[in-house]
Design a protein around this motif. Sequence first.
Motif, PDB file in Angstrom:
ATOM      1  N   LEU B   3      21.819  -9.314 -15.095  1.00  0.00           N
ATOM      2  CA  LEU B   3      21.289  -8.897 -13.802  1.00  0.00           C
ATOM      3  C   LEU B   3      21.516 -10.019 -12.797  1.00  0.00           C
ATOM      4  CD1 LEU B   3      19.225  -6.758 -12.294  1.00  0.00           C
ATOM      5  CD2 LEU B   3      17.690  -8.684 -12.526  1.00  0.00           C
ATOM      6  N   GLU B   5      20.879 -11.212  -8.809  1.00  0.00           N
ATOM      7  CA  GLU B   5      20.214 -10.920  -7.549  1.00  0.00           C
ATOM      8  C   GLU B   5      21.131 -11.374  -6.430  1.00  0.00           C
ATOM      9  OE1 GLU B   5      16.297 -12.723  -7.720  1.00  0.00           O
ATOM     10  OE2 GLU B   5      15.538 -10.878  -8.634  1.00  0.00           O
ATOM     11  N   LEU B   6      21.455 -10.468  -5.526  1.00  0.00           N
ATOM     12  CA  LEU B   6      22.369 -10.785  -4.436  1.00  0.00           C
ATOM     13  C   LEU B   6      21.674 -10.565  -3.105  1.00  0.00           C
ATOM     14  CD1 LEU B   6      25.459  -8.902  -5.909  1.00  0.00           C
ATOM     15  CD2 LEU B   6      25.113 -11.376  -5.885  1.00  0.00           C
ATOM     16  N   LYS B   7      21.560 -11.648  -2.359  1.00  0.00           N
ATOM     17  CA  LYS B   7      20.945 -11.517  -1.042  1.00  0.00           C
ATOM     18  C   LYS B   7      21.981 -10.974  -0.067  1.00  0.00           C
ATOM     19  CE  LYS B   7      18.541 -14.288   2.483  1.00  0.00           C
ATOM     20  NZ  LYS B   7      17.966 -15.611   2.807  1.00  0.00           N
ATOM     21  N   THR B  44      15.013  -3.460  -1.801  1.00  0.00           N
ATOM     22  CA  THR B  44      15.921  -3.785  -2.894  1.00  0.00           C
ATOM     23  C   THR B  44      16.499  -2.507  -3.478  1.00  0.00           C
ATOM     24  OG1 THR B  44      14.253  -3.606  -4.630  1.00  0.00           O
ATOM     25  CG2 THR B  44      14.470  -5.744  -3.587  1.00  0.00           C
ATOM     26  N   THR B  46      19.032  -1.687  -7.085  1.00  0.00           N
ATOM     27  CA  THR B  46      19.858  -2.208  -8.161  1.00  0.00           C
ATOM     28  C   THR B  46      20.932  -1.185  -8.499  1.00  0.00           C
ATOM     29  OG1 THR B  46      17.936  -3.384  -8.995  1.00  0.00           O
ATOM     30  CG2 THR B  46      19.797  -3.214 -10.480  1.00  0.00           C
ATOM     31  N   LEU B  53      24.509  -5.791 -13.595  1.00  0.00           N
ATOM     32  CA  LEU B  53      23.623  -5.079 -12.682  1.00  0.00           C
ATOM     33  C   LEU B  53      23.515  -5.931 -11.427  1.00  0.00           C
ATOM     34  CD1 LEU B  53      20.737  -3.846 -14.997  1.00  0.00           C
ATOM     35  CD2 LEU B  53      22.497  -2.460 -13.897  1.00  0.00           C
ATOM     36  N   LYS B  55      21.406  -6.513  -8.249  1.00  0.00           N
ATOM     37  CA  LYS B  55      20.193  -6.170  -7.519  1.00  0.00           C
ATOM     38  C   LYS B  55      20.349  -6.692  -6.090  1.00  0.00           C
ATOM     39  CE  LYS B  55      15.199  -6.618  -7.475  1.00  0.00           C
ATOM     40  NZ  LYS B  55      14.015  -7.135  -8.160  1.00  0.00           N
ATOM     41  N   LEU B  57      19.189  -7.692  -2.680  1.00  0.00           N
ATOM     42  CA  LEU B  57      17.974  -8.049  -1.940  1.00  0.00           C
ATOM     43  C   LEU B  57      18.353  -7.930  -0.467  1.00  0.00           C
ATOM     44  CD1 LEU B  57      17.128 -11.330  -3.916  1.00  0.00           C
ATOM     45  CD2 LEU B  57      16.428  -9.003  -4.475  1.00  0.00           C
TER      46      LEU B  57
END
Lengths: 591, 194
Positions: B3, B5-7, B44, B46, B53, B55, B57
């Motif tokens: 996973l 997390e992509l801003k 958010t 995903t 994955l 996600k 942000l």
Amino acid sequence: MSVQEQDQDQGGDLSAGLRSLCKGEAPVPGGCLPLLPWDRFSAWLHCVCVVGFDLELGQAVEVIYPQHSKLTDKEKTSICYLSFPDSNSGCLGDTQFCFRFRQSSSRKFSLHCLLDQFDRDLPVYLKKDSAYYYGYVYFRQVQDKTLKRGYFQKSLVLISKLPYIHFFHTLLGQIAPEYFEKNEPFLEAACSDVDRWPPPVPGKTLILPIMGVLIKLRIPTCHDKPGTTQIIQSTHQMGMQISIALPTVHEVDLFRCFCPVLFHIQMLWELVLLGEPLVVMAPSPCESSETVLALVSCISPLKYCSDFRPYFTIHDSEFKEYTTRTQAPPSVILGVTNPFFAKTLQHWPHIIRIGDIKLSGEVPKQVKVKKLKNLKTLDSKPGVYTSYKPYLNRDEEIIKQLQKGVQQKRPAEAQSIILRRYFLELTQSFIIPLERYVASLMPLQKSISPLKSPPQLKQFSQEDFMKTLEKAGPQLTSRLKGDWIGLYRHFLKSVNFDGWFRPRRKEMTQKLEALHLEALCNEDLLFWSQNHTEVETVDLVLKLKNKLLQTDREHLPVNADTMEKLQMHIDSIILALPEDLQGILLKTGTT
Amino acid sequence: MALRELKVCLLGDTGVGKSSIVWRFVEDSFDPNINPTIGASFMTKTVQYQNELHKFLIWDTAGQERFRALAPMYYRGSAAAIIVYDITKEETFSTLKNWVKELRQHGPPNIVVAIAGNKCDLNDVREVMEKDAKDYADSIHAIFVETSAKNAININELFIEISRRIPLTDTNPSSSGKGFKLRRQPSVTKRSCC
């Protein structure tokens, strides 16, 4: 539950919350009223204030956000004085600290019932105190030749009921520096972010977006095992932090705070436990507030029940009340920085003087407790000034362990964990015998008779309790020797004992009520009523209806099945009565 | 499955449909009477991309001028920026070019830039030609799509394309050539910040 799963749960919740906010529904469980704009904000903060310095007026609240927030003039004055360091402490650059002040009028807002519900699941030491507010301050003082005063001096202050010190400290550290650069639109945006946050539900991992960064945290519950913390991970991207994970919302850096008085930690624990008047004299509000908060938290999981003021000034509305010489000093802990207090509080029995807290955690060599008469001037040396003789012998082990940690350059967090565990074990050793004794005050199950009133709890008897100590005293869990009996006797007279015992007694009384209710349900009440007069039956029905109402009102620990069963009993008894009575009974005390 | 997390931030003039694009992507819904955003709102979502994955942000920033100075907080640390203009308003395309300039000067060096020409359902009142916008996007190696949040056109595609262009691992972002290399544009004259 794994980190990932928790994380995703919350993401889902958050967008669900946003969705319902936009559609004007109440998305939160048990929500009593639909959410209005600023309701979500109010669950976290009362308001945000900007306190500046006006050459003519002195300290003044320049901005309150949201604008409709209610603060009385008295509260505003308190906030003004408490948001700036006392004049003598230099504090150039940025300083963070916290204060606590008395709410001057009672107020309710639409989320009250919801917050009360969260409050029930919180550990006692995190439950909010309806009479007080916390103020979390970020103060900036820098030279600015363009200003008449020659200095830029301003504080961004968060006013909240929540004692989540570490969280608000982190939050302010994130937003305040940017605020000083960008002013009002920034504040508007930040407050609007807060107004979209999920409510502070204990036990859930929350993700709080604030100005381009996510703060991840978990608010503890009363069901957590004491001394455990849940670690959640921070995320970095492109070398920049895009989310910050807080290992704790409320804990202070214990080791750093206690470092200047390391040799006296056990005595300080006793003084806090007993609710003795204590004053911390520190060079700046940053140190005074940290030290006071560390003291208050050292008896955790016990709640410190007296008043405490991490930063107290001569302008405080309780100044006279707390410093009067006509009465004995009150059971409070004050953090002060104004040298004037060295004189005003000269008659106080226990005074902690700290110099600058050093980051390196240098341990002072001074071991001896100082005599009070030596504390007269503001240049008195750091140390603990008291004539108090501790009840327990000093634990040399913990001091050695921490000193060794300093030599080996053990990280401050690890030192704090060791210290926190030490305090926790000490407090638990102290409190377990009390817990055990109090549990024995509960009447035996067999003494509960369904058709009589529930039996009473036995009275707390100091002598009976002392007798239990011989066999089941703290010696079972603590190797510390000393006058435990004396410590208990003193404690039983303290506010902290009262604050611990009262909720416990209430809880047990409710448990008794619940057990009694269950016993009633298992009785064949219809059969009973057939063998009794009509008057007695009516009386029983009314009593049962009352019980149902009480259960609901006081949230007695009764399961839904029992309630349903009882309702069925009531209905069947009523149906067996003559019709005229049926009509009357069905109407009275609708459940 | 990993996973990540992509801003992601959305930038662009007020009223071009930034929030509507996010709503369509996250909630698959559209509300014509949406209120102007204050500061920025956060959501958010995903999605699966190959064996990862992603996600997202998503920081949906306010287009109003008074919030302009806050933008750096939202593009700071962003893996991608979606700059939105309204195809029926020429001036929103000029604003977009200013955003590109700002990102070049102050944004993260490998940020993936996507240009979205929103409201493509209003072809009758178009002011910005698709070809002009596409040429501009190509010249800066940006993703380009025309979108309609109202009719759900190209919204998911926009994010899929972003996933595709995100460098494979965080630890070694320079290894992939797909990033938007603002700093290496020969046409950029270096300016010191502030």
